[in-house]
Design a protein around this motif. Structure first.
Motif, PDB file in Angstrom:
ATOM      1  N   GLU A  63      -6.050  10.165   2.851  1.00 57.79           N
ATOM      2  CA  GLU A  63      -6.470   9.357   4.074  1.00 57.79           C
ATOM      3  C   GLU A  63      -7.956   9.621   4.313  1.00 57.79           C
ATOM      4  O   GLU A  63      -8.749   8.904   4.875  1.00 57.79           O
ATOM      5  CB  GLU A  63      -5.511   9.237   5.253  1.00 57.79           C
ATOM      6  N   ARG A  66     -10.227   8.220   2.004  1.00 58.34           N
ATOM      7  CA  ARG A  66      -9.701   6.731   1.887  1.00 58.34           C
ATOM      8  C   ARG A  66      -9.777   6.408   0.551  1.00 58.34           C
ATOM      9  O   ARG A  66     -10.145   5.407   0.097  1.00 58.34           O
ATOM     10  CB  ARG A  66     -10.804   5.962   2.444  1.00 58.34           C
ATOM     11  N   SER A  82      -8.919   0.400   2.133  1.00 53.52           N
ATOM     12  CA  SER A  82      -9.461  -0.632   3.406  1.00 53.52           C
ATOM     13  C   SER A  82      -8.803  -0.301   4.517  1.00 53.52           C
ATOM     14  O   SER A  82      -7.895   0.486   4.720  1.00 53.52           O
ATOM     15  CB  SER A  82      -9.315  -2.053   2.866  1.00 53.52           C
ATOM     16  N   ASP A  83      -9.277  -0.915   5.723  1.00 54.27           N
ATOM     17  CA  ASP A  83      -8.809  -0.657   7.170  1.00 54.27           C
ATOM     18  C   ASP A  83      -7.492  -1.390   7.246  1.00 54.27           C
ATOM     19  O   ASP A  83      -6.377  -0.556   7.644  1.00 54.27           O
ATOM     20  CB  ASP A  83      -9.863  -1.448   7.885  1.00 54.27           C
ATOM     21  N   GLN A  84      -7.364  -2.369   6.455  1.00 54.54           N
ATOM     22  CA  GLN A  84      -6.274  -3.008   6.520  1.00 54.54           C
ATOM     23  C   GLN A  84      -4.958  -2.282   5.618  1.00 54.54           C
ATOM     24  O   GLN A  84      -3.902  -2.059   6.228  1.00 54.54           O
ATOM     25  CB  GLN A  84      -6.026  -4.665   5.893  1.00 54.54           C
ATOM     26  N   LEU A  86      -5.147   1.026   5.246  1.00 57.00           N
ATOM     27  CA  LEU A  86      -4.958   2.257   5.846  1.00 57.00           C
ATOM     28  C   LEU A  86      -3.887   1.911   7.371  1.00 57.00           C
ATOM     29  O   LEU A  86      -2.894   2.848   7.587  1.00 57.00           O
ATOM     30  CB  LEU A  86      -6.174   2.723   6.695  1.00 57.00           C
ATOM     31  N   ASN A  87      -3.896   0.773   7.843  1.00 59.53           N
ATOM     32  CA  ASN A  87      -2.721   0.247   8.780  1.00 59.53           C
ATOM     33  C   ASN A  87      -1.615   0.185   8.530  1.00 59.53           C
ATOM     34  O   ASN A  87      -0.684   0.637   9.014  1.00 59.53           O
ATOM     35  CB  ASN A  87      -3.236  -0.964   9.551  1.00 59.53           C
TER      36      ASN A  87
END
Length: 194
Positions: A63, A66, A82-84, A86-87
């Motif tokens: 993480e 990333r 990506s941010d998505q 990671l969520n």
């Protein structure tokens, strides 16, 4: 001896149309499909193959930098987070679990035991029957669907290739030709009268 030759044709995982994609997402939002929804979203966002996801352990996810390290069909590669994605990683509740746990382990849960090959296929078969989808559709259809969405969003080919594992631009161009017409095509507008 005694065996007959049999011709086979490769089975492609057909991408979902935008309308079908929304219908499937609606079905996946129903209670009981949480792990299947996460799995399909993971395929969409990461372009990872089902076999790669079945082998994915918490220890493979970095993480901080990333990225996810996987050993896949096209060799070792790093998948950007990506941010998505990671969520989604956070939604899987990986914190505090044994680092050798599979992200999608037994029964689709985070677990030290491996998930069976058929587990999500059997769950998705219920949705296929409900929506009357043919054999060309399956959870892996989320990969080409996600790639089409990335192409249409204007994400550069090189960045998409980082996800897909394509080594050359020509190999990716051939793959892409099977997925979508370029958005600049004049043939999508009015062409000729009949």
């Amino acid at each position: 001896q005694g065996l007959k030759s049999k011709k086979t044709t490769p089975q492609r995982n057909k991408a979902f149309t935008p309308v079908l994609y929304e219908k499937i997402k609606k079905e996946l939002s129903r209670t009981g499909y949480e792990n299947l929804r996460d799995y399909c979203e993971w395929i969409t966002l990461s372009s990872m193959r089902p076999a790669e996801i079945r082998e994915l352990k918490i220890v493979d996810i970095d993480e901080i930098n990333r990225q996810i390290r996987i050993k896949g069909k096209t060799g070792d590669r790093l998948v950007p987070i990506s941010d998505q994605l990671l969520n989604l990683i956070h939604r899987r509740n990986l914190a505090g679990k044994d680092v050798n746990s599979y992200v999608f382990g037994y029964m689709g849960n985070v677990d030290l035991r491996r998930m069976s090959v058929a587990y999500f296929l059997e769950q998705f078969a219920v949705i296929k029957r409900l929506l009357n989808l043919d054999w060309r559709y399956g959870p892996y259809s989320f990969k080409p669907t996600g790639i089409i969405m990335m192409i249409k969003a204007g994400i550069p080919d090189k960045d998409i290739m980082d996800l897909t594992g394509h080594k050359t631009e020509s190999a990716f161009a051939a793959y892409k030709r099977d997925l979508v017409l370029e958005n600049s095509s004049i043939m999508k507008g009015k062409t000729i009268d009949f």
